[in-house]
Design a protein around this motif. Structure first.
Motif, PDB file in Angstrom:
ATOM      1  N   PRO A  44       0.602  -1.260  -0.009  1.00 34.10           N
ATOM      2  CA  PRO A  44       0.061  -0.127  -0.108  1.00 34.10           C
ATOM      3  C   PRO A  44       0.788   1.423   0.040  1.00 34.10           C
ATOM      4  CG  PRO A  44      -1.024  -1.592   1.632  1.00 34.10           C
ATOM      5  CD  PRO A  44       0.395  -2.217   0.937  1.00 34.10           C
ATOM      6  N   ASN A 128       6.781  -4.963   6.846  1.00 36.94           N
ATOM      7  CA  ASN A 128       5.615  -5.446   7.643  1.00 36.94           C
ATOM      8  C   ASN A 128       6.059  -6.183   8.877  1.00 36.94           C
ATOM      9  OD1 ASN A 128       4.037  -3.813   5.992  1.00 36.94           O
ATOM     10  ND2 ASN A 128       3.080  -5.419   4.802  1.00 36.94           N
ATOM     11  N   THR A 131       7.684  -3.696  10.790  1.00 38.10           N
ATOM     12  CA  THR A 131       6.700  -2.760  11.501  1.00 38.10           C
ATOM     13  C   THR A 131       5.979  -3.382  12.675  1.00 38.10           C
ATOM     14  OG1 THR A 131       5.886  -1.645   9.290  1.00 38.10           O
ATOM     15  CG2 THR A 131       4.125  -1.911  10.925  1.00 38.10           C
ATOM     16  N   SER A 184      -6.278  -9.959   8.591  1.00 37.62           N
ATOM     17  CA  SER A 184      -5.606 -10.832   7.106  1.00 37.62           C
ATOM     18  C   SER A 184      -4.817  -9.697   6.668  1.00 37.62           C
ATOM     19  CB  SER A 184      -6.923 -10.920   6.472  1.00 37.62           C
ATOM     20  OG  SER A 184      -7.433  -9.902   5.997  1.00 37.62           O
ATOM     21  N   GLY A 208     -11.759 -10.498   7.190  1.00 35.26           N
ATOM     22  CA  GLY A 208     -12.678 -11.161   6.173  1.00 35.26           C
ATOM     23  C   GLY A 208     -12.813 -12.526   6.744  1.00 35.26           C
ATOM     24  N   TYR A 226     -15.778  -7.907   9.207  1.00 35.85           N
ATOM     25  CA  TYR A 226     -16.232  -6.650   9.279  1.00 35.85           C
ATOM     26  C   TYR A 226     -17.295  -6.460   8.061  1.00 35.85           C
ATOM     27  CZ  TYR A 226     -12.720  -5.869   5.329  1.00 35.85           C
ATOM     28  OH  TYR A 226     -11.943  -6.043   4.168  1.00 35.85           O
ATOM     29  N   CYS A 253      -4.500  -2.174  11.791  1.00 34.52           N
ATOM     30  CA  CYS A 253      -3.253  -2.241  10.495  1.00 34.52           C
ATOM     31  C   CYS A 253      -3.857  -1.769   9.379  1.00 34.52           C
ATOM     32  CB  CYS A 253      -3.221  -3.779  10.395  1.00 34.52           C
ATOM     33  SG  CYS A 253      -2.753  -4.942  11.783  1.00 34.52           S
ATOM     34  N   ILE A 254      -4.885  -1.259   9.397  1.00 36.96           N
ATOM     35  CA  ILE A 254      -5.779  -0.698   8.225  1.00 36.96           C
ATOM     36  C   ILE A 254      -5.442   1.074   7.828  1.00 36.96           C
ATOM     37  CG2 ILE A 254      -7.840  -0.671   6.897  1.00 36.96           C
ATOM     38  CD1 ILE A 254      -6.525  -3.197   7.151  1.00 36.96           C
ATOM     39  N   GLY A 259     -13.139   3.033   7.874  1.00 43.99           N
ATOM     40  CA  GLY A 259     -13.297   1.419   7.656  1.00 43.99           C
ATOM     41  C   GLY A 259     -12.676   0.819   8.972  1.00 43.99           C
ATOM     42  N   LEU A 279       0.032   4.532   9.757  1.00 45.39           N
ATOM     43  CA  LEU A 279      -0.359   5.661   9.086  1.00 45.39           C
ATOM     44  C   LEU A 279       0.097   5.389   7.660  1.00 45.39           C
ATOM     45  CD1 LEU A 279       1.334   8.216  11.358  1.00 45.39           C
ATOM     46  CD2 LEU A 279      -1.024   8.197  10.735  1.00 45.39           C
ATOM     47  N   PRO A 280      -0.372   6.067   6.575  1.00 39.41           N
ATOM     48  CA  PRO A 280      -1.276   7.431   6.827  1.00 39.41           C
ATOM     49  C   PRO A 280      -2.791   6.925   6.985  1.00 39.41           C
ATOM     50  CG  PRO A 280      -1.104   6.719   4.467  1.00 39.41           C
ATOM     51  CD  PRO A 280      -0.173   5.755   5.200  1.00 39.41           C
ATOM     52  N   VAL A 313       1.490   5.290  13.722  1.00 38.34           N
ATOM     53  CA  VAL A 313       2.855   4.621  13.691  1.00 38.34           C
ATOM     54  C   VAL A 313       3.337   4.955  12.296  1.00 38.34           C
ATOM     55  CG1 VAL A 313       3.831   2.310  13.263  1.00 38.34           C
ATOM     56  CG2 VAL A 313       1.943   2.770  14.919  1.00 38.34           C
ATOM     57  N   THR A 315       6.807   3.468  10.722  1.00 40.64           N
ATOM     58  CA  THR A 315       7.929   2.565  11.072  1.00 40.64           C
ATOM     59  C   THR A 315       9.386   3.120  10.543  1.00 40.64           C
ATOM     60  OG1 THR A 315       6.300   0.770  10.798  1.00 40.64           O
ATOM     61  CG2 THR A 315       8.457   0.066  10.577  1.00 40.64           C
ATOM     62  N   GLY A 373      -5.354 -10.770   1.852  1.00 37.12           N
ATOM     63  CA  GLY A 373      -4.614 -12.021   2.685  1.00 37.12           C
ATOM     64  C   GLY A 373      -3.375 -12.534   2.012  1.00 37.12           C
ATOM     65  N   GLY A 374      -2.709 -11.792   1.143  1.00 36.76           N
ATOM     66  CA  GLY A 374      -1.587 -11.867   0.408  1.00 36.76           C
ATOM     67  C   GLY A 374      -0.432 -10.851   0.028  1.00 36.76           C
TER      68      GLY A 374
END
Ligand SMILES: NC(=O)c1ccc[n+]([C@@H]2O[C@H](COP(=O)([O-])OP(=O)(O)OC[C@H]3O[C@@H](n4cnc5c(N)ncnc54)[C@H](OP(=O)(O)O)[C@@H]3O)[C@@H](O)[C@H]2O)c1
Length: 395
Positions: A44, A128, A131, A184, A208, A226, A253-254, A259, A279-280, A313, A315, A373-374
């Motif tokens: 992301p 990650n 993180t 996930s 999910g 969710y 984590c999102i 959301g 963040l962001p 956060v 990292t 999830g990947g």
């Protein structure tokens, strides 16, 4: 191939197609190594940077997950030699970045690809894995002690290690729960596995439903969907209420204003509850023709109870911890992969005829939210370039 320059993937203007730029190939100095980049991962942050030029000075080389073979070492390198296969999280400047044919980075940002593991598997850890370690030690102040082990002895947590009592129980003996919102996501999956390894048992994940079985295997006691109809916040609160405990730590984590932050703010009510938000904060998602909006101040994005501490956060500051700066990527990360303490994220291989095609396809998949999830992984160097570089190493 020009020996003094090499191709790199850059973002030039927000949301426009990525481009190739020929950049100078630096020589490694001091404790730096130069590697030919064989695999990278797109995540992301690459998307935030390319779509909105978040904290970017164009033309900016993208990518912070790298795996490749060392071709050259600086005079003060102690750990590695040419020919070693390494992987890591690299992000600070143009020469380090991952989406280019050669990367030049200090040795402490890299670990050896463990025996029996591939570069493709290793490249999904990087950012990650670092993180979650940073969040747990810095924001939650969990110890996560890790010993090198003596000759022949086991590496890892000290024998018999358990979390401190005040991390798992309130003063009146009720359970303290850790909520991982976005279980996930890549960060969520590593986070739950690290917590389990260190003996934290009271873990709730929001994700999910197709990932619930995996997250329970990783260490979540209970999972909530969710998207599963009804109010997920009420379902989480009801679960904790029935248990008689409280949610004391939240790992968001999102980082989505609607959301995750706003729902999380409705859950975070226990005195001193710590909330770490990656963040962001995404205020508005990027989509074709839609300009994304981001925010870095987490306090303004939701109505937080007065007695809780939400923290955003970044990292990128993880190396302020000098002990971890020397061990996290060089030793702990390869050990976690080798021993199975961490199962690497599923790798979704992005194909394309050229490095630019692969980079653009990965970016489009991130924008279209095709990752569940990947982790998207793709090749940087072409087979011929790798073969040529390795042949030169042998001469
Ligand atoms: N600031 C930092 O230091 C730092 C470091 C690392 C990452 N980050 C940021 O953290 C975020 C996540 O990164 P990542 O690489 O772990 O993400 P990722 O693996 O790409 O996340 C994808 C997952 O997010 C889940 N998801 C999406 N919306 C959700 C929601 N509203 N509630 C719960 N789950 C939701 C999806 O779950 P389902 O498939 O289950 O629906 C999907 O599996 C990104 O914005 C990234 O930039 C920041």
């Amino acid at each position: 191939m020009n020996r003094n320059t090499h191709p790199a993937i850059v973002t030039v203007r927000p949301s426009e197609p990525l481009q190739i730029l020929q950049v100078e190939t630096p020589k490694p100095v001091d404790n730096e190594v130069k590697l030919i980049v064989q695999w990278t991962a797109s995540g992301p942050l690459d998307h935030h940077q390319a779509s909105a030029h978040l904290l970017v000075t164009p033309p900016q080389i993208l990518g912070d997950g790298v795996a490749g073979t060392i071709l050259q070492v600086g005079p003060n390198v102690t750990r590695y030699k040419p020919g070693d296969e390494v992987f890591g999280f690299v992000w600070r400047n143009a020469k380090e970045k991952a989406h280019q044919l050669y990367c030049v980075a200090p040795e402490n940002l890299l670990g050896k690809v463990p025996e029996g593991k591939s570069m493709q598997e290793a490249v999904v850890l990087g950012n990650n894995f670092v993180t979650v370690w940073h969040v747990f030690t810095n924001d939650f102040e969990f110890e996560l002690p890790w010993d090198r082990g003596v000759e022949g002895g086991a590496k890892g947590k000290p024998e018999g290690y358990k979390p401190r009592k005040n991390e798992t129980e309130t003063e009146d003996g009720r359970k303290k729960w850790i909520l991982v919102w976005g279980g996930s996501s890549s960060c969520g999956m590593y986070g739950i596995q690290v917590l389990k390894y260190y003996g934290y048992e009271n873990i709730i994940a929001v994700a999910g439903s197709k990932h619930h079985e995996t997250l329970k295997r990783y260490g979540a006691k209970e999972c909530f969907d969710y998207r599963g109809g009804g109010d997920v916040v009420e379902r989480v609160k009801e679960f904790v209420r029935k248990d008689g405990g409280e949610v004391s730590y939240i790992f968001d984590c999102i980082g989505s204003q609607d959301g995750s932050l706003r729902p999380v703010a409705r859950i975070a009510g226990a005195d001193g509850c710590r909330i770490a938000i990656l963040l962001p904060v995404v205020v508005k998602d990027a989509a074709p023709g839609i300009k994304p909006e981001y925010e870095m101040d987490v306090t303004s994005c939701a109505d937080w109870a007065k007695n809780v501490t939400p923290v955003g956060v970044r990292t990128h500051f993880w190396m302020d911890n000098k002990v971890l700066a020397g061990t996290l990527q060089t030793e702990i990360m390869p050990w976690a992969l080798e021993t199975g303490v961490i199962e690497p994220n599923e790798q979704i291989v992005v194909e394309g005829h050229t490095m630019l095609e692969r980079a653009q396809s990965a970016m489009d998949m991130l924008r279209d939210k095709k990752v569940s999830g990947g982790r998207l992984v793709w090749r940087i160097a072409e087979e011929g370039q790798i073969a040529e570089a390795l042949k030169e190493l042998k001469q």
